[in-house]
Scaffold this active site. Sequence first.
Site, PDB file in Angstrom:
ATOM      1  N   HIS A 470       0.781  -1.231   0.000  1.00 31.70           N
ATOM      2  CA  HIS A 470       0.000   0.000   0.000  1.00 31.70           C
ATOM      3  C   HIS A 470       0.814   1.284   0.000  1.00 31.70           C
ATOM      4  O   HIS A 470       0.294   2.342  -0.348  1.00 31.70           O
ATOM      5  CB  HIS A 470      -0.932   0.008   1.208  1.00 31.70           C
ATOM      6  CG  HIS A 470      -2.155   0.846   1.006  1.00 31.70           C
ATOM      7  ND1 HIS A 470      -3.252   0.760   1.819  1.00 31.70           N
ATOM      8  CD2 HIS A 470      -2.471   1.788   0.082  1.00 31.70           C
ATOM      9  CE1 HIS A 470      -4.180   1.608   1.416  1.00 31.70           C
ATOM     10  NE2 HIS A 470      -3.726   2.246   0.352  1.00 31.70           N
ATOM     11  N   TYR A 586     -14.085   5.304   9.185  1.00 32.19           N
ATOM     12  CA  TYR A 586     -13.114   5.830   8.231  1.00 32.19           C
ATOM     13  C   TYR A 586     -13.578   5.481   6.821  1.00 32.19           C
ATOM     14  O   TYR A 586     -13.779   4.316   6.499  1.00 32.19           O
ATOM     15  CB  TYR A 586     -11.747   5.202   8.509  1.00 32.19           C
ATOM     16  CG  TYR A 586     -10.604   5.659   7.633  1.00 32.19           C
ATOM     17  CD1 TYR A 586      -9.575   6.419   8.166  1.00 32.19           C
ATOM     18  CD2 TYR A 586     -10.512   5.302   6.290  1.00 32.19           C
ATOM     19  CE1 TYR A 586      -8.497   6.820   7.390  1.00 32.19           C
ATOM     20  CE2 TYR A 586      -9.460   5.706   5.504  1.00 32.19           C
ATOM     21  CZ  TYR A 586      -8.450   6.458   6.055  1.00 32.19           C
ATOM     22  OH  TYR A 586      -7.387   6.862   5.274  1.00 32.19           O
ATOM     23  N   SER A 588     -12.245   6.342   2.898  1.00 30.17           N
ATOM     24  CA  SER A 588     -11.158   6.952   2.138  1.00 30.17           C
ATOM     25  C   SER A 588     -11.713   7.774   0.983  1.00 30.17           C
ATOM     26  O   SER A 588     -12.519   7.294   0.190  1.00 30.17           O
ATOM     27  CB  SER A 588     -10.228   5.857   1.598  1.00 30.17           C
ATOM     28  OG  SER A 588      -9.192   6.411   0.835  1.00 30.17           O
TER      29      SER A 588
END
Length: 803
Positions: A470, A586, A588
């Site tokens: 990542h 969360y 993104s």
Amino acid sequence: MAEAHQAVGFRPSLTSDGAEVELSAPVLQEIYLSGLRSWKRHLSRFWNDFLTGVFPASPLSWLFLFSAIQLAWFLQLDPSLGLMEKIKELLPDWGGQHHGLRGVLAAALFASCLWGALIFTLHVALRLLLSYHGWLLEPHGAMSSPTKTWLALVRIFSGRHPMLFSYQRSLPRQPVPSVQDTVRKYLESVRPILSDEDFDWTAVLAQEFLRLQASLLQWYLRLKSWWASNYVSDWWEEFVYLRSRNPLMVNSNYYMMDFLYVTPTPLQAARAGNAVHALLLYRHRLNRQEIPPTLLMGMRPLCSAQYEKIFNTTRIPGVQKDYIRHLHDSQHVAVFHRGRFFRMGTHSRNSLLSPRALEQQFQRILDDPSPACPHEEHLAALTAAPRGTWAQVRTSLKTQAAEALEAVEGAAFFVSLDAEPAGLTREDPAASLDAYAHALLAGRGHDRWFDKSFTLIVFSNGKLGLSVEHSWADCPISGHMWEFTLATECFQLGYSTDGHCKGHPDPTLPQPQRLQWDLPDQIHSSISLALRGAKILSENVDCHVVPFSLFGKSFIRRCHLSSDSFIQIALQLAHFRDRGQFCLTYESAMTRLFLEGRTETVRSCTREACNFVRAMEDKEKTDPQCLALFRVAVDKHQALLKAAMSGQGVDRHLFALYIVSRFLHLQSPFLTQVHSEQWQLSTSQIPVQQMHLFDVHNYPDYVSSGGGFGPADDHGYGVSYIFMGDGMITFHISSKKSSTKTDSHRLGQHIEDALLDVASLFQAGQHFKRRFRGSGKENSRHRCGFLSRQTGASKASMTSTDF
């Protein structure tokens, strides 16, 4: 071995007549072709950099400008207002016969200076235009007059036929938000999940931070924003990824799946050959910048910086901090099969090997009967170990097996030829998809080189998958590459009727090189320890894939709602039913509207979303009341998403302020509390159809089933979702089996129930209405609803292990 004789270009020998040198013509030819390819690559890169540097102008515009100046000069007009005469005076005097040449050179120099000034002006004008984000904040379908004017100006200044990096010099820098606004938004985001006492204490810490430290930290941050390309992205890469000492497996990698219903060929070597060829075609286009930049609304460019490190990239472990090693080129891939490592060349005589030749090389690896060396089979488990441990072992490994290690780390990418099948099966569709996801995310803990930018996984039945590290880029970048790969290898390269790659094999190619690892005894124990840890981590991950097919994007579109916001609010309902409480969520969001932008966090658990969830769980509330609250929650989420995309988010700003405070050795209780928060629900939407290489409506079975990632918290969930065409949504859910609070299958059921409950609020979804809304009762209609998506065409193209 035969290939060992080709490793040198000459063989010296001593005779009675003195020293003799026997030159090897084939090797010298390979050296010449390799050098020629290198020079071509350098020249191509130089030319492409020049073209992107002058964009939106072009070399043709310089020629037009020079010709216009020459014509004016011929007509005894001076467009330079005397500057050309001064330039002529500065040029050397070559005599009267070269007086005309001096005039031409003066005109060329003046044209170049004027051209450069015009290019600079265009860059500044385009950067100013691209700094406008009013279009993003406007309601969908309602474009204001300023936005229409802005669009017209962007069209004028954007140039024609942009290359991948053409807009990089014109992209605005990510703005530093107001620290007061950021703190206010943060307090608003945590209000639904904190008790009154905890919230009051957090508010006190926030006010103390604003009074004592915020202005100083903000000043340093603004100073960096004026100097650096991006005020946060380099720190995000370093402190979130490269300085993390946790294992990459599960914690810092994600996966992508193949077509859900279709496997173009059951031959493992053939699928690998086409896929590798397609990937290297993508790399070729990437090197030549022939991939067009991504444009929002067909006009607003996104930053392309993350594309640079897709290939030839490895994350090298360090004791305190990793670093990313990127090579300009690599002409081989590293292949893992049955515990053995191979170095397989991808080019011959300066050209990319054909798919059939690559299939031949993969088949040679599959047919190789040689056993793995002691501990070689589990060597890659070191890349799944804590980074500090792997860094120490790698130092010894680099000394003992430098050539083999360099062959892996210097490869274009890593290929794993798995011995097991994968994908959707008829016998147990749900379990087979879960196993497929787990195999891509973690494998067996020792059959992926997790340091590589990505690993291509080819299963024994021809199914593909991708495991991606990542740190170097985010999902839309690798997703773009993966979309190109699947479409190209299936629709453009294709397969013969017997399942092989098209074309003919090349028997003259040398065998793939078996890598030799001289592993000292002290490394053996490190490998065993790493393998034990990798197995524990792998077996602790609970992966679950939920293909939901009762409705999809088209239904949400008919409700006049954002599809992403629809899912996010439904996830809040599902998670509340699962855990009985709200949590930090969360999501993104990309910030690639700015130079070197990466991501920002959308805090989806808003007060408006919580109000809707409570109403859905209250049997006294009517459907119209719930629907009204749902629309308010969707509008709030849309506002947060747009703010994040326009650089006005919360978390990256607070993160950067925290990093500055650490550099200055300032203790901020507020920033420390923010930094220590746990995301118990981490979500992301997987992009789809970024390139539009084929019409998914004409080929409905050729849809990728998306991908997923591990949970961000030991007691939390990781949830990704992808809209597959217009009528299907696939969710990828992960959690830790060691947690007593989470269960991926349980959350999957709650997600399906929540989607149906939300859909039933709308007139178009009345047929989804159930008797006990919010009761969590299982509705079996959609458990295998996705099976009806299978068509006769797809049945014929599936292998025996596919549904």
